[in-house]
Motif scaffolding. Structure first.
Motif, short mmCIF file in Angstrom:
data_model
loop_
_atom_site.label_atom_id
_atom_site.label_comp_id
_atom_site.label_asym_id
_atom_site.label_seq_id
_atom_site.Cartn_x
_atom_site.Cartn_y
_atom_site.Cartn_z
N GLU A 1 0.83 -1.21 0.00
CA GLU A 1 0.00 0.00 0.00
C GLU A 1 0.86 1.26 0.00
O GLU A 1 0.57 2.22 -0.71
CB GLU A 1 -0.95 0.01 1.20
CG GLU A 1 -2.00 -1.09 1.18
CD GLU A 1 -2.97 -1.00 0.00
OE1 GLU A 1 -3.11 0.10 -0.57
OE2 GLU A 1 -3.57 -2.03 -0.36
N ASN B 1 1.20 4.14 -2.97
CA ASN B 1 0.97 5.57 -2.77
C ASN B 1 2.15 6.39 -3.30
O ASN B 1 1.96 7.45 -3.91
CB ASN B 1 0.75 5.88 -1.29
CG ASN B 1 -0.64 5.49 -0.83
OD1 ASN B 1 -1.53 5.27 -1.65
ND2 ASN B 1 -0.82 5.37 0.48
N LYS C 1 -7.74 10.45 -5.43
CA LYS C 1 -7.60 9.77 -6.72
C LYS C 1 -8.89 9.58 -7.50
O LYS C 1 -8.87 9.45 -8.72
CB LYS C 1 -6.88 8.43 -6.52
CG LYS C 1 -5.50 8.70 -5.92
CD LYS C 1 -4.75 7.48 -5.48
CE LYS C 1 -3.59 7.93 -4.58
NZ LYS C 1 -2.85 6.80 -4.03
N GLY D 1 -3.95 3.27 -6.26
CA GLY D 1 -4.91 3.36 -5.17
C GLY D 1 -6.18 4.02 -5.67
O GLY D 1 -6.19 4.63 -6.74
N ALA E 1 -6.32 2.71 2.64
CA ALA E 1 -5.10 2.02 3.04
C ALA E 1 -4.47 2.65 4.28
O ALA E 1 -4.20 1.97 5.26
CB ALA E 1 -4.10 1.99 1.89
MG MG Z 1 -3.21 4.01 -1.45
#
Ligand code: MG
Ligand code: ADP
Length: 571
Positions: free
Chosen positions: A29, A33, A79, A93, A98
């Motif tokens: 995760e 990112n 996002k 993501g 997360a």
């Molecule tokens: Mg993420």
């Protein structure tokens, strides 16, 4: 029982369990990112397999204070904005959960500075509770530190493996991430030691060379294809370079490493008939489709995707693989003869030692060769032919026996090794020119950890660094049999045996012997002369149990004279 609403804190932990299964999930995760943040370089520092701490540093766009405070909230993301965005995701993501999930089960600290701001801020949380946000100093980018994973979830912590095992998973995640983003520089350390260092690479092939070594990179062939909006690009291994497992089969769909059985199946089909049993190709293949034609929102850890038109994608991949595998330089390298693969003389013992089989003269048992060959009659069995380079046809006083040449030879070698081990230990032979193999980081770790076990079965390996090992000594019983290409495959098979049966010494020892015997044995498809076949059958008949292999697979199938007579209605 009455229905109750779970406390929010509890629901967070439960959800976190789905996303954050082990340290490697945290790393996945966090690096996603960092990639989404358009970083140029990403470093990952891990302690105690990630159970102690995980620190991921990037030089991406960073966050200002307001974003930093939002980032750790569940379902807060930069996002996507609305439902339509879900249909065409271009980032790794998108769920905005997360960081919240990681925060719920650890002590978390994020330090970030936006590229547009002069100041950085540091945020600290413990078990999902925000502790403070304070000014800090940092160049643009983000550092996320995760400590004491699962400290508030002891039940989960108990299911974790040893630090070594957990780190192997972390390493796999980083390696795969490095493959999906070759333009980014990656560095990974464990306990302060550098494990992976891959500066930004110009091409995927350069990245593969960084991670797998130049020898592997050279032995790969490009795959390319375009079918309508579907494009395929990557590298697959020539059929003579193969692995003992599927670990190095990586499919990147729209920039995301995914498990997609259909793609793996297409790959296996493309190699059908090209690889010997038990061998798997290496494949690092990118599949790019329009974002709206693939659903990435189907798996809690985003490890799977669903294609709207999977048939088209699979067909496109199949066509590209087929084309790549039928180029002339590939065909020439398929199934090297034993003669070729033994070309490099590496055995230091020039004594006129009798080889069990002299395969240098191996030719197919057809035509004149066969007529001129003097077939020795050994015992009451006589090899009368070889069927499709796989089965020996043996005449016996009772009728006909069909012998699987690979399993028979494996059995012979296995029993010899086992008997030697029981007596004075397996005699070793020194290689004048040590055989070089390049292994994955995971395999390297296993080989180093089990040095003594390997010596117990007659293998002396020297770690050369950079994932390269040298076979220094090898059981004399096998040294002449083992083809040069076999060592690469063997080493992966050994690692698998070592990984699988750590606690049962005896089972592991036996499995190592079997893998070695299997790897050195004549393969299905190897042509043998009648003399060689005869010698093999004689050696087989001397064994304790010539009729079944150690796993209970039959070695010999017999057809009695009676049965034959009945079939032809002679009786
Ligand atoms: Mg993420
Ligand atoms: P998601 O990635 O699904 O959006 P996360 O919980 O992983 O959800 O992250 C939440 C938000 O925090 C991201 O949308 C992003 O805006 C921000 N963020 C997280 N990590 C970073 C980073 N390394 N650099 C910049 N922004 C980040």
């Amino acid at each position: 029982m009455a229905i109750v609403r779970l406390a929010e804190e509890l629901t967070r932990k439960i959800a976190a369990g789905e996303v954050i299964e082990r340290p490697a999930s945290v790393v996945k995760e966090l690096v996603e990112n960092a990639v989404d943040a358009k970083s140029e370089s990403i470093t990952i520092e891990v302690v105690a397999g990630g159970m102690g701490s995980i620190v991921v540093r990037d030089d991406g766009v960073g966050m200002d204070e307001a974003d930093l405070r939002l980032s750790i909230e569940r379902y807060a993301t930069s996002k996507i904005r609305n439902e339509e965005d879900l249909d065409a995701i271009r980032t790794l993501g998108f769920r905005g959960e997360a960081l919240a999930s990681v925060a719920a089960v650890s002590n978390l600290r994020i330090v970030s500075r936006s590229r547009d701001e002069a100041d950085a801020h540091a945020l600290t949380m413990s078990a999902g509770r925000l502790e403070k946000v304070v000014p800090a100093a940092r160049a643009a980018g983000t550092t996320v530190e995760v400590r004491d994973l699962f400290f508030n979830l002891p039940a989960r912590a108990r299911f974790l493996g040893t630090p070594r095992t957990e780190f192997l998973h972390v390493h796999r995640v980083v390696q795969r991430s490095a493959l999906l983003a070759h333009g980014i520089g990656w560095a990974l350390t464990h306990e302060g030691r550098g494990v992976l260092d891959a500066p930004a690479a110009a091409t995927l092939l350069d990245r593969i060379a960084q991670l797998y070594g130049p020898d592997v990179a050279r032995a790969l062939i490009p795959v390319e294809g375009q079918r309508g909006p579907i494009s395929i690009a990557g590298f697959i291994s020539r059929p003579d370079l193969r692995r003992g497992n599927r670990r190095d089969q990586i499919f990147v769909v729209n920039g995301r490493v995914v498990e997609e059985r259909g793609l793996a199946y297409v790959l296996a089909s493309a190699y059908r008939g090209l690889l010997r049993p038990g061998g798997f190709p290496i494949a690092i293949v990118r599949v790019d489709v329009p974002p709206e034609s693939v659903d990435v929102n189907v798996h809690p850890r985003k490890e799977a995707v669903r294609f709207a038109e999977s048939r088209q994608v699979h067909d496109a991949l199949a066509a590209s693989l087929h084309q790549a595998l039928s180029t002339p330089h590939v065909v020439a390298s398929i199934l090297p003869s034993r003669e070729e693969s033994r070309a490099a003389e590496r055995v230091s013992e020039p004594s006129g030692k009798q080889l069990p089989f002299d395969l240098r003269t191996a030719v197919s048992t057809t035509g004149r060769e066969r007529e001129s060959e003097k077939v020795r009659i050994g015992g009451d069995r006589r090899v009368v032919g070889q069927l499709q380079c796989t089965y020996l046809l043996v005449e016996t006083p009772d009728g006909l026996e069909i012998v699987d040449q690979h399993i028979a030879h494996e059995r012979v070698l296995y029993e010899r090794l086992r008997d030697a081990a029981r007596e004075a230990g397996i005699p070793r032979q020194l290689f004048l020119l040590p055989v070089r193999v390049e292994v994955s980081f995971e395999t390297a770790a296993l080989l180093s950890a089990h040095r003594e076990d390997l010596e117990g079965v007659g293998i002396v390996l020297e770690e050369f660094g950079g994932g390269t090992f040298l076979f220094r000594e090898y059981p004399r019983i096998l040294a002449d049999e083992q083809s040069q290409y076999g060592f690469q495959e063997l080493v992966e098979a050994l690692a698998e045996a070592l990984e699988g049966e750590q606690d049962l010494k005896n089972t592991m020892f036996d499995r190592l012997l079997r893998e070695m015997a299997c790897s050195a044995a004549i393969k299905a498809g190897d042509p043998l002369t009648l003399t060689e076949g005869q010698r093999l059958v004689e050696n087989l008949m001397e064994l304790e149990n010539p009729y079944t292999c150690p796993h209970g697979r039959p070695i010999v199938f017999s057809l009695s004279r009676e049965e034959l007579d009945r079939r032809f209605r002679r009786t």
